[in-house]
Design an enzyme around this catalytic site. Structure first.
Site, mmCIF file in Angstrom:
data_model
loop_
_atom_site.group_PDB
_atom_site.id
_atom_site.type_symbol
_atom_site.label_atom_id
_atom_site.label_comp_id
_atom_site.label_asym_id
_atom_site.label_seq_id
_atom_site.Cartn_x
_atom_site.Cartn_y
_atom_site.Cartn_z
ATOM 1 N N ARG A 77 -52.371 36.383 34.460
ATOM 2 C CA ARG A 77 -51.223 35.599 34.940
ATOM 3 C C ARG A 77 -49.933 36.252 34.459
ATOM 4 O O ARG A 77 -49.796 36.599 33.287
ATOM 5 C CB ARG A 77 -51.314 34.171 34.415
ATOM 6 C CG ARG A 77 -50.209 33.256 34.910
ATOM 7 C CD ARG A 77 -50.348 31.869 34.270
ATOM 8 N NE ARG A 77 -51.554 31.197 34.724
ATOM 9 C CZ ARG A 77 -52.156 30.223 34.036
ATOM 10 N NH1 ARG A 77 -51.694 29.855 32.857
ATOM 11 N NH2 ARG A 77 -53.225 29.635 34.530
ATOM 12 N N ARG A 146 -44.623 28.583 27.950
ATOM 13 C CA ARG A 146 -45.133 29.230 29.154
ATOM 14 C C ARG A 146 -43.956 29.734 30.000
ATOM 15 O O ARG A 146 -42.807 29.722 29.556
ATOM 16 C CB ARG A 146 -45.999 28.244 29.947
ATOM 17 C CG ARG A 146 -47.213 27.699 29.173
ATOM 18 C CD ARG A 146 -48.289 28.743 28.966
ATOM 19 N NE ARG A 146 -49.493 28.201 28.344
ATOM 20 C CZ ARG A 146 -50.525 27.667 28.982
ATOM 21 N NH1 ARG A 146 -50.488 27.540 30.302
ATOM 22 N NH2 ARG A 146 -51.583 27.245 28.329
ATOM 23 N N LYS A 230 -49.808 24.143 24.744
ATOM 24 C CA LYS A 230 -48.821 24.785 25.615
ATOM 25 C C LYS A 230 -47.533 23.979 25.653
ATOM 26 O O LYS A 230 -47.529 22.771 25.430
ATOM 27 C CB LYS A 230 -49.393 24.937 27.023
ATOM 28 C CG LYS A 230 -49.851 23.634 27.654
ATOM 29 C CD LYS A 230 -50.614 23.910 28.938
ATOM 30 C CE LYS A 230 -51.252 22.639 29.491
ATOM 31 N NZ LYS A 230 -52.098 22.898 30.661
ATOM 32 N N LYS A 232 -43.952 23.643 28.102
ATOM 33 C CA LYS A 232 -43.416 24.024 29.407
ATOM 34 C C LYS A 232 -41.947 23.655 29.538
ATOM 35 O O LYS A 232 -41.567 22.511 29.275
ATOM 36 C CB LYS A 232 -44.243 23.358 30.514
ATOM 37 C CG LYS A 232 -45.697 23.827 30.518
ATOM 38 C CD LYS A 232 -46.502 23.174 31.620
ATOM 39 C CE LYS A 232 -47.913 23.747 31.679
ATOM 40 N NZ LYS A 232 -48.727 23.140 32.763
ATOM 41 N N CYS A 453 -55.012 23.437 43.325
ATOM 42 C CA CYS A 453 -55.304 24.436 42.294
ATOM 43 C C CYS A 453 -56.462 25.320 42.766
ATOM 44 O O CYS A 453 -57.157 24.974 43.723
ATOM 45 C CB CYS A 453 -55.653 23.741 40.986
ATOM 46 S SG CYS A 453 -57.264 22.909 41.032
ATOM 47 N N CYS A 459 -62.488 28.779 38.063
ATOM 48 C CA CYS A 459 -61.964 27.994 36.943
ATOM 49 C C CYS A 459 -63.106 27.299 36.206
ATOM 50 O O CYS A 459 -63.876 26.534 36.807
ATOM 51 C CB CYS A 459 -60.947 26.958 37.424
ATOM 52 S SG CYS A 459 -60.299 25.933 36.071
ATOM 53 N N CYS A 498 -60.041 19.176 38.730
ATOM 54 C CA CYS A 498 -60.318 18.495 37.462
ATOM 55 C C CYS A 498 -59.077 17.709 37.067
ATOM 56 O O CYS A 498 -58.030 17.826 37.712
ATOM 57 C CB CYS A 498 -60.698 19.514 36.382
ATOM 58 S SG CYS A 498 -59.292 20.277 35.536
ATOM 59 N N CYS A 502 -53.191 20.840 37.299
ATOM 60 C CA CYS A 502 -52.410 22.063 37.477
ATOM 61 C C CYS A 502 -51.559 22.064 38.747
ATOM 62 O O CYS A 502 -50.524 22.714 38.788
ATOM 63 C CB CYS A 502 -53.325 23.282 37.459
ATOM 64 S SG CYS A 502 -54.086 23.570 35.843
#
Length: 637
Positions: A77, A146, A230, A232, A453, A459, A498, A502
């Site tokens: 990524r 991120r 994370k 953001k 996603c 994934c 899930c 995302c």
């Protein structure tokens, strides 16, 4: 005011990942050792550290064979503040996708690119190529800041947008890991040639006195343990919610003075969407208004909020480790008080803002300096060549020929910009010649405003399909809307495989969240402009039951909506009790008989591509085109 020292990390009963970070020697090991080993995959400890370098180890579940080793591959990524991708970098990524990847590029919901299908033996060469072509993967994943988002529209005559891009870059620079591990491992210690670091940002990173930095660490802001999870960040302008600001840990909103010069920023904090099914202590949350900060203090404010989460975020339970839980547990007032201690002076009150509006910037636009930009709609961000649809080839050809920069959008689309007006027709002809739609009026808006996603097969967290399932789901929704008498209706549909969220389904008007194989939790009631959370309406809906489930809701919407009211606003206004009551008493007027099943057929990929292109050009659903074609072929009524 000097901040008192936080509790020692050892007294917090840290999670397993905290110990891995401590042993890593600032993100070096065991990645540095294992990248030299002739194996197909990394150890569990190395996988955790590899994330900080911008890569996830994955297993292609489509290729699993019982008794054999998993089909290990890696996703890379990129980190592109504000979605900026220079032409040189785009062409390098396009080449890498073919040389080492699965021949596709995927634009992400955080304005970066993902490369899928890379083997371990090619990982170092791929990352080195990205770095030497003006890119980076450092910090695109992992427990740290991120990619910093910003509105993607390249309006050159708007100072507000210019400030948003500038400060997105600067905040990204401020919070970039300082460890030498990245260049040591992937470029053998040779740091890529780049511009001089912004002296103001560098000074801010080193400035202390309130407990925001560590003077004796290789990482002055992150320390040994980095962030609990994370983090953001986005920067935007008043009114522009193209970046889903309420879903971010930290949002800065540009505030200008009467002359249009930068005065400071409004600050939001505490948004986040990841959750876990059947774990009520995990939940989606929208950000709170925190304060206003003058431009000269903005980096100290960012550091103060980062330090508060760094030192007080939950390091024992990773499900409870995001900033949203700290603010929820403390309350906004306590959070403000702690940020104020780290900031070193009183916080200023939040400034008034106009209403937020979602924009996707598709189609042709003037960018304000005599040149043009073009927003290209990409289904779920997947740039590929398939049948008559040759988007990957078209973009490569255009970027090569005209040396155009790109901005990726938070909606997984691409904006080509700095286009000379005299090149508009040629670019449009090139795209159309490769089957790429440039007339946005021909794009079904159900598809235009949807997101999904990647989910299966790569994934590891996916419970069910998402990217591969949503085209068919959207077709069925469109067909159902047509049948109930809402042919021109559209709303924001988002799907994830899930509950991690995302594709930000919890802000959608209609959200699908994978809950079991071929089944989804359904969320209703988000706003068209992504300013309100949706709510879970049903925990498990098998995709075969989609029409039966949605038909009464759409009929109720048609019957009881206010003039101009969106689907999400309607669901929020009337409430779930009213929707359920109507549904329970509803008798389908569309089904010809009770328990009629939905018949399905499969078509080849090349036929599907032609079918889709035909449907778009005619402004119809693929279901309707197939229906008409079959009636003609079979000579039926």
């Amino acid at each position: 005011m000097v901040k008192s020292a936080p509790l020692p990390i050892a007294s917090r009963k840290p999670s397993k990942v905290e110990a891995i970070k401590e042993r890593s020697n600032f993100l070096r090991e065991p990645v540095a050792t294992e990248i030299l080993q002739d194996t197909t995959h990394f150890s569990e400890d190395a996988v955790q550290i590899l994330k900080f370098h911008g890569s996830y180890q994955q297993d292609n579940r489509d290729n699993r064979v019982k008794g054999q080793e998993k089909d290990y591959q890696f996703m890379l990524r990129t980190k592109n503040p504000g979605g900026f991708v220079p032409p040189q970098l785009y062409l390098a990524l396009d080449k890498l996708a073919d040389e080492y990847g699965n021949h596709t590029l995927r634009a992400t919901t955080r304005q970066g690119f993902q490369l899928h299908g890379i083997l371990k033996k090619n990982l170092k060469a791929a990352i080195a190529s990205i770095v030497t072509n003006m890119g980076s993967t450092l910090g695109a994943c992992g427990d740290l800041n991120r990619n910093v988002m910003a509105p993607p529209a390249p309006f050159k005559n708007s100072k507000e947008y210019q400030y948003a891009w500038e400060y997105a870059e600067n905040v990204a620079e401020l919070l970039t890991p300082q460890t030498g591990a990245y260049y040591e491992i992937w470029l053998d210690g040779e740091k890529a040639i780049s511009g001089e670091e912004n002296p103001e940002v560098k000074a801010a990173r080193e400035r202390n006195g309130t407990g925001t930095i560590f003077h004796d660490k290789e990482e002055p802001i992150y320390g040994t343990y980095y962030m609990p999870r994370k983090f953001k960040v986005c920067v935007t302008v008043p009114g522009d919610n193209s970046i889903d600001l309420y879903s971010q840990d930290l949002t800065l909103v540009v505030i200008t003075d009467n002359e249009g010069e930068l005065a400071g920023f409004n600050v939001f904090a505490g948004g986040g969407l990841g959750r876990t099914h059947n774990k009520e202590e995990t939940f989606a949350r929208v950000a709170d208004e925190i304060c206003y900060v003058a431009k000269e203090d903005v980096y100290d404010m960012v550091k103060a909020i980062v330090a508060t989460q760094r030192d007080y975020g939950d390091r024992t339970d990773r499900r409870h480790a995001r900033l949203k839980y700290l603010i929820h547990d403390w309350g906004v007032d306590k959070f403000r008080a702690m940020v104020e201690e780290y900031f070193g002076k009183p916080l200023e009150p939040f400034k008034p803002l106009p209403q937020w509006k979602y924009e996707d910037f598709l189609g042709w636009h003037e960018q304000g300096d005599g040149k043009l930009f073009l927003g290209i709609s990409i289904d779920n961000g997947r740039i590929k060549d398939e049948g008559d649809f040759q988007l990957k080839t078209a973009l490569r050809q255009i970027v090569e020929q005209y040396n155009l920069p790109i901005r990726l959008t938070p909606h997984q689309n691409v904006i080509l910009y700095d286009i000379a007006p005299e090149n508009k027709q040629a670019i449009e002809e090139t795209l159309n010649g490769y089957g790429v739609v440039t007339n946005i009026d021909s794009i079904d808006q159900i598809f235009r405003y949807s997101m999904a996603c990647p989910a299966l097969p790569t994934c590891g967290l996916a419970i069910t399909e998402s990217e591969r399932a949503i085209p068919g789901i959207l077709e069925r929704i469109r067909a159902l809307l047509n049948k109930v008498g809402l042919p021109n209706e559209h709303f924001v549909v988002r799907m994830t495989g899930c509950p991690n969220g995302c594709a930000r389904p919890y802000m959608a008007e209609l959200g699908f969240v994978g809950s079991a194989p071929e089944s989804y939790q359904i969320w209703l009631g988000g706003s068209p402009d992504q300013t309100r959370l949706a709510k879970a309406y049903i925990d498990k809906l098998h995709h075969n039951d989609l029409e039966t489930f949605l038909e009464p809701i759409f009929v109720y919407f048609k019957k009881s909506r206010k003039k101009g009211e969106s689907f999400g606003d309607f669901c929020d206004r009337v409430g779930f009790d009213a929707i359920r009551k109507f549904t329970e008493s509803y008798k389908s007027k569309l089904a010809k008989a009770a328990n009629v099943g939905r018949h399905r057929i499969t078509v080849r990929d090349d036929i599907y591509a032609v079918l889709k292109k035909t449907a778009q050009s005619q402004g119809k659903s693929m279901t309707d085109v197939v229906d008409e074609a079959l009636k003609l072929y079979l000579k039926t009524e």
